[in-house]
Design a protein around this motif. Structure first.
Motif, PDB file in Angstrom:
ATOM      1  N   GLY A 157      65.600  39.214  54.342  1.00  0.00           N
ATOM      2  CA  GLY A 157      66.429  38.124  53.715  1.00  0.00           C
ATOM      3  C   GLY A 157      65.870  37.246  52.436  1.00  0.00           C
ATOM      4  N   GLU A 158      64.352  36.988  52.775  1.00  0.00           N
ATOM      5  CA  GLU A 158      63.637  36.371  51.889  1.00  0.00           C
ATOM      6  C   GLU A 158      63.892  37.194  50.259  1.00  0.00           C
ATOM      7  OE1 GLU A 158      59.045  34.607  51.221  1.00  0.00           O
ATOM      8  OE2 GLU A 158      59.922  35.135  53.325  1.00  0.00           O
ATOM      9  N   ASN A 190      65.742  39.306  49.422  1.00  0.00           N
ATOM     10  CA  ASN A 190      67.012  39.264  48.809  1.00  0.00           C
ATOM     11  C   ASN A 190      67.621  38.132  48.286  1.00  0.00           C
ATOM     12  OD1 ASN A 190      67.224  42.145  49.596  1.00  0.00           O
ATOM     13  ND2 ASN A 190      68.517  41.783  51.096  1.00  0.00           N
ATOM     14  N   ARG A 191      67.033  36.834  48.815  1.00  0.00           N
ATOM     15  CA  ARG A 191      67.465  35.787  48.349  1.00  0.00           C
ATOM     16  C   ARG A 191      66.580  35.507  46.818  1.00  0.00           C
ATOM     17  NH1 ARG A 191      67.209  34.386  53.765  1.00  0.00           N
ATOM     18  NH2 ARG A 191      65.265  33.783  53.601  1.00  0.00           N
ATOM     19  N   ASP A 218      68.817  37.445  44.417  1.00  0.00           N
ATOM     20  CA  ASP A 218      69.789  36.668  44.003  1.00  0.00           C
ATOM     21  C   ASP A 218      69.518  35.539  42.943  1.00  0.00           C
ATOM     22  OD1 ASP A 218      71.834  37.970  45.735  1.00  0.00           O
ATOM     23  OD2 ASP A 218      71.129  36.614  47.443  1.00  0.00           O
ATOM     24  N   ALA A 219      68.489  34.973  43.366  1.00  0.00           N
ATOM     25  CA  ALA A 219      67.996  33.566  42.381  1.00  0.00           C
ATOM     26  C   ALA A 219      67.707  34.518  40.903  1.00  0.00           C
ATOM     27  CB  ALA A 219      66.732  32.953  43.132  1.00  0.00           C
TER      28      ALA A 219
END
Length: 244
Positions: free
Chosen positions: A188-189, A191-192, A195-196
């Motif tokens: 999750g980290e 992938n964030r 995304d950023a």
């Protein structure tokens, strides 16, 4: 499937490499494939030929060329867990010496060589890699956003350069992680961060896999994981390089 052993000129000497491509007398989109830390060996040649069979010119450089031609250390036919620690002890100094600056210099040479091969079509290329090769593929895509249209990395330490490392990537991306390498929270980290950076990506943990799952000459091999890797990699290349 035609194959060639090649020498790629770099700023630090000649890098030996393996190339394979379809036997159709045409020009094909280029793919730069980075091996895992064990380097070019029969399983990597087999994987390169498999990918070439889908219509690609695949170039696999020996990124440890400064230490000699591949294989740079003696490798058994099967890399079992009983021999892996001793082999990694020999390889870690080579991996640690392969700095980000070296990776960028070498990537310049590899891509320049790849796009000038007579069997390679004009247009963008793809980079893919395994284990440490996944990190090299990521760094190559970041350094050459104008050339690299697709990036794939499998059981690679793609997050070690920090979230800012993704900022220059314009390629479409797939990261296939081993379940033993990444927790759902770490995924999750990661992938964030993607995304950023506004990366066009898929990034997933392959269920039931351990580090090295694509390599059929190791105890880590997982046939379902390898097939999942092909199911992600080939469509990614077909989407991004189809018009090359």
């Amino acid at each position: 499937m035609p194959t060639k052993m090649l020498q790629i000129p770099t700023v630090d000497g000649q890098a030996d490499a393996f190339a394979t491509f379809p036997d159709r007398g045409e020009r094909h989109p280029g793919v730069l494939m980075y091996a895992d830390g064990f380097g070019i060996r029969p399983v990597l040649r087999e994987m390169a030929r498999e990918l070439a069979g889908h219509g690609y010119y695949v170039l696999v450089p020996n990124f440890f060329f400064r230490h000699g031609p591949a294989p740079v250390i003696d490798l058994p036919e099967h890399i079992g867990e009983e021999v892996r620690p001793a082999l990694m002890a020999q390889l870690m100094p080579l991996i640690e010496a392969h700095t980000a600056e070296r990776v960028r210099h070498d990537a310049d040479a590899y891509l320049r060589f790849l796009i000038t091969q007579p069997e390679v079509a004009a247009g963008p290329v793809a980079v893919t890699g395994y284990c440490i090769g996944g990190l090299l593929a990521m760094r190559t895509a970041a350094a050459h956003p104008d050339q690299v249209a697709a990036l794939a990395a499998f059981h690679g330490p793609v997050g070690v350069d920090g979230p800012g490392a993704f900022a220059e990537i314009t390629a479409q991306v797939h990261f296939g992680h081993a379940e033993s390498d990444l927790t759902p929270e770490a995924l999750g980290e990661l992938n964030r961060a993607l995304d950023a950076a506004k990366v066009d990506y898929t990034s997933e943990i392959y269920p039931g896999t351990v580090h090295g799952f694509t390599m059929s000459d190791t105890d880590a091999f997982d046939p379902a994981g390898l097939q999942r890797h092909w199911d992600r990699l080939v469509p990614l290349l077909d989407r991004t390089l189809a018009n090359s």
